[in-house]
Design a protein around this motif. Structure first.
Motif, PDB file in Angstrom:
ATOM      1  N   VAL A 130       0.874  -1.169   0.000  1.00 54.50           N
ATOM      2  CA  VAL A 130       0.000   0.000   0.000  1.00 54.50           C
ATOM      3  C   VAL A 130       0.906   1.212   0.000  1.00 54.50           C
ATOM      4  O   VAL A 130       1.841   1.293   0.799  1.00 54.50           O
ATOM      5  CB  VAL A 130      -0.914   0.020   1.244  1.00 54.50           C
ATOM      6  N   SER A 131       0.665   2.137  -0.904  1.00 56.94           N
ATOM      7  CA  SER A 131       1.410   3.387  -0.875  1.00 56.94           C
ATOM      8  C   SER A 131       0.423   4.506  -0.594  1.00 56.94           C
ATOM      9  O   SER A 131      -0.765   4.394  -0.896  1.00 56.94           O
ATOM     10  CB  SER A 131       2.165   3.626  -2.187  1.00 56.94           C
ATOM     11  N   ALA A 132       0.928   5.577   0.010  1.00 57.97           N
ATOM     12  CA  ALA A 132       0.051   6.696   0.359  1.00 57.97           C
ATOM     13  C   ALA A 132       0.819   7.999   0.247  1.00 57.97           C
ATOM     14  O   ALA A 132       2.029   8.044   0.465  1.00 57.97           O
ATOM     15  CB  ALA A 132      -0.479   6.523   1.776  1.00 57.97           C
ATOM     16  N   THR A 133       0.091   9.051  -0.098  1.00 59.02           N
ATOM     17  CA  THR A 133       0.641  10.399  -0.112  1.00 59.02           C
ATOM     18  C   THR A 133      -0.334  11.308   0.611  1.00 59.02           C
ATOM     19  O   THR A 133      -1.545  11.086   0.600  1.00 59.02           O
ATOM     20  CB  THR A 133       0.865  10.925  -1.547  1.00 59.02           C
ATOM     21  N   GLY A 134       0.221  12.319   1.247  1.00 55.83           N
ATOM     22  CA  GLY A 134      -0.606  13.301   1.942  1.00 55.83           C
ATOM     23  C   GLY A 134       0.035  14.667   1.828  1.00 55.83           C
ATOM     24  O   GLY A 134       1.251  14.786   1.736  1.00 55.83           O
ATOM     25  N   GLY A 135      -0.792  15.679   1.830  1.00 55.43           N
ATOM     26  CA  GLY A 135      -0.321  17.044   1.660  1.00 55.43           C
ATOM     27  C   GLY A 135       0.379  17.611   2.883  1.00 55.43           C
ATOM     28  O   GLY A 135       0.606  16.917   3.882  1.00 55.43           O
ATOM     29  N   ALA A 136       0.689  18.885   2.790  1.00 57.61           N
ATOM     30  CA  ALA A 136       1.391  19.595   3.860  1.00 57.61           C
ATOM     31  C   ALA A 136       0.672  19.393   5.190  1.00 57.61           C
ATOM     32  O   ALA A 136      -0.550  19.410   5.258  1.00 57.61           O
ATOM     33  CB  ALA A 136       1.477  21.083   3.521  1.00 57.61           C
ATOM     34  N   GLY A 137       1.467  19.160   6.216  1.00 57.40           N
ATOM     35  CA  GLY A 137       0.918  19.019   7.553  1.00 57.40           C
ATOM     36  C   GLY A 137       0.437  17.629   7.930  1.00 57.40           C
ATOM     37  O   GLY A 137       0.023  17.399   9.063  1.00 57.40           O
ATOM     38  N   GLN A 138       0.498  16.664   7.023  1.00 53.49           N
ATOM     39  CA  GLN A 138       0.003  15.316   7.320  1.00 53.49           C
ATOM     40  C   GLN A 138       1.050  14.416   7.971  1.00 53.49           C
ATOM     41  O   GLN A 138       0.731  13.366   8.520  1.00 53.49           O
ATOM     42  CB  GLN A 138      -0.512  14.645   6.037  1.00 53.49           C
ATOM     43  N   GLY A 139       2.318  14.805   7.934  1.00 56.39           N
ATOM     44  CA  GLY A 139       3.404  13.964   8.414  1.00 56.39           C
ATOM     45  C   GLY A 139       3.292  13.551   9.867  1.00 56.39           C
ATOM     46  O   GLY A 139       3.454  12.381  10.212  1.00 56.39           O
ATOM     47  N   ALA A 140       3.028  14.493  10.751  1.00 60.38           N
ATOM     48  CA  ALA A 140       2.970  14.174  12.185  1.00 60.38           C
ATOM     49  C   ALA A 140       1.836  13.202  12.480  1.00 60.38           C
ATOM     50  O   ALA A 140       1.996  12.262  13.270  1.00 60.38           O
ATOM     51  CB  ALA A 140       2.815  15.451  13.007  1.00 60.38           C
ATOM     52  N   ALA A 141       0.689  13.399  11.846  1.00 59.01           N
ATOM     53  CA  ALA A 141      -0.464  12.511  12.099  1.00 59.01           C
ATOM     54  C   ALA A 141      -0.190  11.093  11.610  1.00 59.01           C
ATOM     55  O   ALA A 141      -0.505  10.120  12.298  1.00 59.01           O
ATOM     56  CB  ALA A 141      -1.716  13.078  11.438  1.00 59.01           C
ATOM     57  N   LEU A 142       0.406  10.958  10.420  1.00 56.02           N
ATOM     58  CA  LEU A 142       0.686   9.618   9.900  1.00 56.02           C
ATOM     59  C   LEU A 142       1.774   8.945  10.723  1.00 56.02           C
ATOM     60  O   LEU A 142       1.660   7.761  11.055  1.00 56.02           O
ATOM     61  CB  LEU A 142       1.078   9.669   8.424  1.00 56.02           C
ATOM     62  N   ARG A 143       2.803   9.683  11.084  1.00 55.44           N
ATOM     63  CA  ARG A 143       3.864   9.100  11.911  1.00 55.44           C
ATOM     64  C   ARG A 143       3.294   8.592  13.237  1.00 55.44           C
ATOM     65  O   ARG A 143       3.589   7.472  13.655  1.00 55.44           O
ATOM     66  CB  ARG A 143       4.967  10.116  12.170  1.00 55.44           C
ATOM     67  N   ALA A 144       2.478   9.392  13.886  1.00 56.11           N
ATOM     68  CA  ALA A 144       1.883   8.986  15.167  1.00 56.11           C
ATOM     69  C   ALA A 144       1.022   7.741  15.000  1.00 56.11           C
ATOM     70  O   ALA A 144       1.067   6.821  15.827  1.00 56.11           O
ATOM     71  CB  ALA A 144       1.061  10.134  15.750  1.00 56.11           C
ATOM     72  N   ARG A 145       0.266   7.675  13.922  1.00 54.76           N
ATOM     73  CA  ARG A 145      -0.591   6.512  13.671  1.00 54.76           C
ATOM     74  C   ARG A 145       0.253   5.251  13.466  1.00 54.76           C
ATOM     75  O   ARG A 145      -0.067   4.186  13.984  1.00 54.76           O
ATOM     76  CB  ARG A 145      -1.473   6.791  12.453  1.00 54.76           C
TER      77      ARG A 145
END
Length: 159
Positions: free
Chosen positions: A95-110
């Motif tokens: 599974v690959s995913a991309t997210g815009g600006a500001g999504q990094g912290a939320a995905l890392r925490a998840r």
């Protein structure tokens, strides 16, 4: 001082209870490795759509092909997701995913809640991109740009 003797098998249960909690089972969100395209679509509850033949992305070196996509939303996390299926078995392998600006912290925490701390960490000094990697229970590569935009590749082990 005398210790009470535990019934047979109880000692093993006590020992298991004292082991540190392991990370959650591998896989990505609502999918499981090996699922067919139809099973991924069903698990996605209408969010997953098959890609037309012209939009499919083969990855010949890995003998897989991206054949479905979805928009994934959870709290403040918003990702565009693509699902890759094994060319031989037809089962879900990445599974690959991309997210815009500001999504990094939320995905890392998840990811850290699900799989624990990353085993690999690096920062590119020229771009400020943070690269995190997990090697267990799955292979996960997460790149977080300086503005918080993300790119993730999450694959079953051995792919």
């Amino acid at each position: 001082m005398r210790f009470a003797r535990l019934p047979r098998g109880a000692a093993a249960l006590v020992a298991l209870a004292l082991l540190p909690a392991a990370p959650a089972a591998a896989h990505w969100e609502y999918t499981r490795w090996g699922m067919s395209e139809a099973q991924v679509a069903t698990a996605g509850r209408g969010a997953v759509r098959p890609l037309p033949a012209g939009e499919r992305r083969p990855v010949p070196a890995a003998r897989m092909e991206y054949r479905a996509t979805a928009e994934f939303r959870a709290a403040t996390l918003a990702l565009t997701v693509a699902f890759a299926f094994d060319g031989r078995t037809g089962g879900l392998v990445c599974v690959s995913a991309t997210g815009g600006a500001g999504q990094g912290a939320a995905l890392r925490a998840r990811l850290e809640r699900a799989f624990g701390a990353p085993q690999e960490r690096a920062t590119d000094p020229s771009t400020g991109t943070t690269v995190l990697g997990w090697t267990r229970p799955d292979e996960i590569d997460l790149q977080i740009a300086a503005n918080g935009a993300v790119t993730m590749l999450h694959c079953a082990r051995g792919v």
